[in-house]
Design an enzyme around this catalytic site. Sequence first.
Site: not given
Ligand code: NAD
Length: 268
Positions: A153, A157
């Site tokens: 990844h 992450k």
């Molecule tokens: P990212 O860091 O780009 O985005 C996360 C967002 O959440 C950020 O904008 C952050 O400011 C916000 N955030 C964090 N804490 C917060 C809070 N307390 N209140 C409000 N907002 C808050 O991360 P990402 O790459 O978008 O990934 C997010 C999650 O999704 C990760 O856990 C990743 O592993 C997961 N993911 C899952 C899949 C899937 O298919 N299920 C695919 C991609 C990513």
Amino acid sequence: MLRVAVSGAAGRMGRTVVAAVCRADDLELVGAVDREHDGEDAGLLAGLDPVGVTVARNLDLMLEETRPDVMVDFTNPSVVAANVRTAIRRMVCPVVGTTGLEEADLEAIRWACAENRLGCVIAPNFALGAVLMMRLAAIVAPHMPQVEIIELHHDQKVDAPSGTAVKTAEVLRRARAGTGGDRREEREILPRARGAVYDGDIRIHSVRLPGLMAHQEIVFGGLGQTLTIRHDSISRESFVPGILLAVRKVTTLTGVVYGLEKLLFEDE
Ligand code: NAD
């Protein structure tokens, strides 16, 4: 029109979901929450024209004011459980892509959804190809029980191993008869050189590098041969069809559906 709110709307996945919801004729973006970009237009952040939905900081308040049918959460492992509890309390169906939920959290969410007769979809991987990779792995595992998982990844992450790798290991454990057999005793010169261990001998190796997105290899070994199944998410768009499927189905469900495969295949 289904009313949808996005939690983590300013994140990489959040912006992708905002754009997908805004483009869908049957979905309406009504709310967006993030701890960053407070007050900014969620559409603009997602690379669209302004949509008139500004990013709020307080999830509970946003849900109370906008009354969505569905909340999509892509935040981080430390806040996702609390976000889901908040949504359930407000009778909003959660669709959760955030990985890193622990078993105790899942149990509490299952209990809360059952009690409130509310639907919830939690999927560690919304990419159809990744779900198919696990189906294929389940076919191979009984014949080639010695197997290792390599997940790769991007370097932002925070959790390791990935939710998909853990799910894959669960699938392998169920599908193979017994373990991979006795191995010669190993000595790690550097700690954890052989990766994390699941079910006694399924090794999971986590790679984190810039330039990567979400990739996984399942390498089976047999006498004089290996078989590798590999999946690559090369763009976040790969998750969109699965997420929209979950958004459209979740309000018709009662209880927690864990894994996209449960929405795709009747025998799961
Ligand atoms: P990212 O860091 O780009 O985005 C996360 C967002 O959440 C950020 O904008 C952050 O400011 C916000 N955030 C964090 N804490 C917060 C809070 N307390 N209140 C409000 N907002 C808050 O991360 P990402 O790459 O978008 O990934 C997010 C999650 O999704 C990760 O856990 C990743 O592993 C997961 N993911 C899952 C899949 C899937 O298919 N299920 C695919 C991609 C990513």
